[in-house]
Design a protein around this motif. Structure first.
Motif, PDB file in Angstrom:
ATOM      1  N   LYS A   1       0.845  -1.179   0.000  1.00  0.00           N
ATOM      2  CA  LYS A   1       0.000   0.000   0.000  1.00  0.00           C
ATOM      3  C   LYS A   1       0.888   1.239   0.000  1.00  0.00           C
ATOM      4  CE  LYS A   1      -4.256   1.480   2.154  1.00  0.00           C
ATOM      5  NZ  LYS A   1      -5.086   1.320   3.319  1.00  0.00           N
ATOM      6  N   LYS A   2       1.973   1.143   0.758  1.00  0.00           N
ATOM      7  CA  LYS A   2       2.882   2.286   0.804  1.00  0.00           C
ATOM      8  C   LYS A   2       3.439   2.592  -0.588  1.00  0.00           C
ATOM      9  CE  LYS A   2       4.589   2.106   5.474  1.00  0.00           C
ATOM     10  NZ  LYS A   2       5.612   1.348   6.182  1.00  0.00           N
ATOM     11  N   LEU A   3       3.811   1.536  -1.299  1.00  0.00           N
ATOM     12  CA  LEU A   3       4.344   1.739  -2.652  1.00  0.00           C
ATOM     13  C   LEU A   3       3.277   2.411  -3.528  1.00  0.00           C
ATOM     14  CD1 LEU A   3       7.047   0.890  -4.060  1.00  0.00           C
ATOM     15  CD2 LEU A   3       5.821  -1.077  -4.963  1.00  0.00           C
ATOM     16  N   LYS A   4       2.068   1.888  -3.444  1.00  0.00           N
ATOM     17  CA  LYS A   4       0.966   2.469  -4.224  1.00  0.00           C
ATOM     18  C   LYS A   4       0.713   3.919  -3.802  1.00  0.00           C
ATOM     19  CE  LYS A   4      -2.879   0.347  -5.127  1.00  0.00           C
ATOM     20  NZ  LYS A   4      -4.069  -0.510  -5.115  1.00  0.00           N
ATOM     21  N   GLU A   5       0.733   4.123  -2.491  1.00  0.00           N
ATOM     22  CA  GLU A   5       0.488   5.475  -1.987  1.00  0.00           C
ATOM     23  C   GLU A   5       1.571   6.447  -2.432  1.00  0.00           C
ATOM     24  OE1 GLU A   5      -2.023   4.373   1.985  1.00  0.00           O
ATOM     25  OE2 GLU A   5      -0.049   5.302   2.237  1.00  0.00           O
ATOM     26  N   ARG A   6       2.792   5.962  -2.405  1.00  0.00           N
ATOM     27  CA  ARG A   6       3.905   6.830  -2.826  1.00  0.00           C
ATOM     28  C   ARG A   6       3.755   7.215  -4.293  1.00  0.00           C
ATOM     29  NH1 ARG A   6       9.319   4.057  -1.190  1.00  0.00           N
ATOM     30  NH2 ARG A   6      10.110   5.844  -2.345  1.00  0.00           N
ATOM     31  N   LEU A   7       3.361   6.270  -5.111  1.00  0.00           N
ATOM     32  CA  LEU A   7       3.149   6.573  -6.533  1.00  0.00           C
ATOM     33  C   LEU A   7       2.003   7.568  -6.689  1.00  0.00           C
ATOM     34  CD1 LEU A   7       3.577   2.991  -8.022  1.00  0.00           C
ATOM     35  CD2 LEU A   7       5.043   4.943  -8.512  1.00  0.00           C
ATOM     36  N   LYS A   8       0.930   7.328  -5.932  1.00  0.00           N
ATOM     37  CA  LYS A   8      -0.235   8.235  -5.999  1.00  0.00           C
ATOM     38  C   LYS A   8       0.148   9.648  -5.586  1.00  0.00           C
ATOM     39  CE  LYS A   8      -4.659   6.805  -6.844  1.00  0.00           C
ATOM     40  NZ  LYS A   8      -4.352   6.870  -8.249  1.00  0.00           N
ATOM     41  N   ASN A   9       1.080   9.739  -4.618  1.00  0.00           N
ATOM     42  CA  ASN A   9       1.547  11.062  -4.166  1.00  0.00           C
ATOM     43  C   ASN A   9       2.525  11.705  -5.132  1.00  0.00           C
ATOM     44  OD1 ASN A   9       0.084  10.767  -1.853  1.00  0.00           O
ATOM     45  ND2 ASN A   9       1.814  10.053  -0.613  1.00  0.00           N
TER      46      ASN A   9
END
Ligand code: 3PY
Ligand code: MG
Length: 260
Positions: free
Chosen positions: A6-14
């Motif tokens: 989720k962190k990886l996805k969140e980082r990309l989203k950010n």
């Protein structure tokens, strides 16, 4: 393990850049060492190379210990392959050679449980923590699973705007090698058409609210990808890295003793 993805996805989203590498040598000791470097993720390549699902599970486990996200590149968009890659606990899947919106829709359907998709459900898998975690698992998995699709041919590039608009896709990955082949310049990844296509693809992905990914074999190409705005960066392949390093070592030895 899902939280880290989720962190990886969140980082990309950010809008952040994430840094990964490719694994093609089937060794859990090796990926464990790679994961200990602190890199964000490793793509386990089950399209090219020998890795099968049983080995892939060991590789994912070895990466989990280090807190590194694992993405399995499945050989094709076949629903059974996607299901098994996710059931063994990979944080995401990467699907090669997607060239139409319909195929992208199918990939998302196979990767997500109801109501977003039709992924087959058994909680008794590594991903489902062998049944302990059944309640709420499908919802969490839908949120956390990362879906990466490779667009790496002329047809896919033509359809990229439609493909990138498919809900549930997190990253469109432009494979420079297959793209160079499709453009009639196999292996010429620095060709201006290839780089122009990567640059345009990043813009299309961003307009659709998702990230673009690609691959760099060396630092010069990495700089090009960074300049293009690529966020999901994959840098080198373990097999090439080992071979390059030994080539350099052998050259150093040859120079020392005057061997030519
Ligand atoms: C490609 O370049 O075609 C890939 O799939 C990954 O680098
Ligand atoms: Mg490719």
């Amino acid at each position: 393990m899902l939280q880290r993805d989720k962190k990886l996805k969140e980082r990309l989203k950010n809008g952040e850049m994430v840094f990964g590498t490719w694994n093609t040598l089937p060794s859990s000791s090796l990926v464990n060492a790679m994961g200990c470097s602190g890199i964000d993720f490793v793509v386990i390549d089950a399209e090219h190379g020998p890795v099968g699902m049983e080995t892939a599970e060991d590789l994912v486990r070895a990466l989990d210990v280090t807190g590194t996200a694992s993405v399995i590149r499945v050989p094709t968009s076949n629903s059974h392959l996607i299901l098994r890659a996710l059931d063994i606990g990979a944080h995401g899947i990467q699907v090669p050679h997607v060239s139409t919106k319909e195929e992208a829709v199918r990939v998302v359907k196979c990767s997500k449980y109801y109501p977003q998709g039709q992924r087959g459900f058994s909680p008794f898998t590594r991903a489902g923590k062998y049944g302990i975690d059944a309640k709420g698992y499908t919802k969490r998995a839908n949120e956390d699973t990362m879906v990466v699709i490779n667009v790496e041919g002329k047809e896919g590039v033509r359809n990229l705007n439609e493909i990138a608009g498919v809900p549930g896709i997190d990253v469109v990955f432009i494979g420079p090698y297959d793209l160079s082949q499709s453009l009639g310049r196999a292996g010429e990844v620095e060709d201006s058409e290839v780089i122009k296509t990567i640059r345009q693809s990043v813009k299309i992905a961003k307009n659709r609210g998702i990230s673009a990914g690609s691959f760099a074999r060396d630092e010069k190409y990495l700089d090009i990808l960074i300049d293009c705005g690529v966020q999901y960066i994959t840098y080198t392949v373990d097999s090439a890295l080992v071979s390059d390093t030994y080539r350099e070592l052998y050259k150093m030895f040859s120079d020392k003793i005057g061997l030519h």
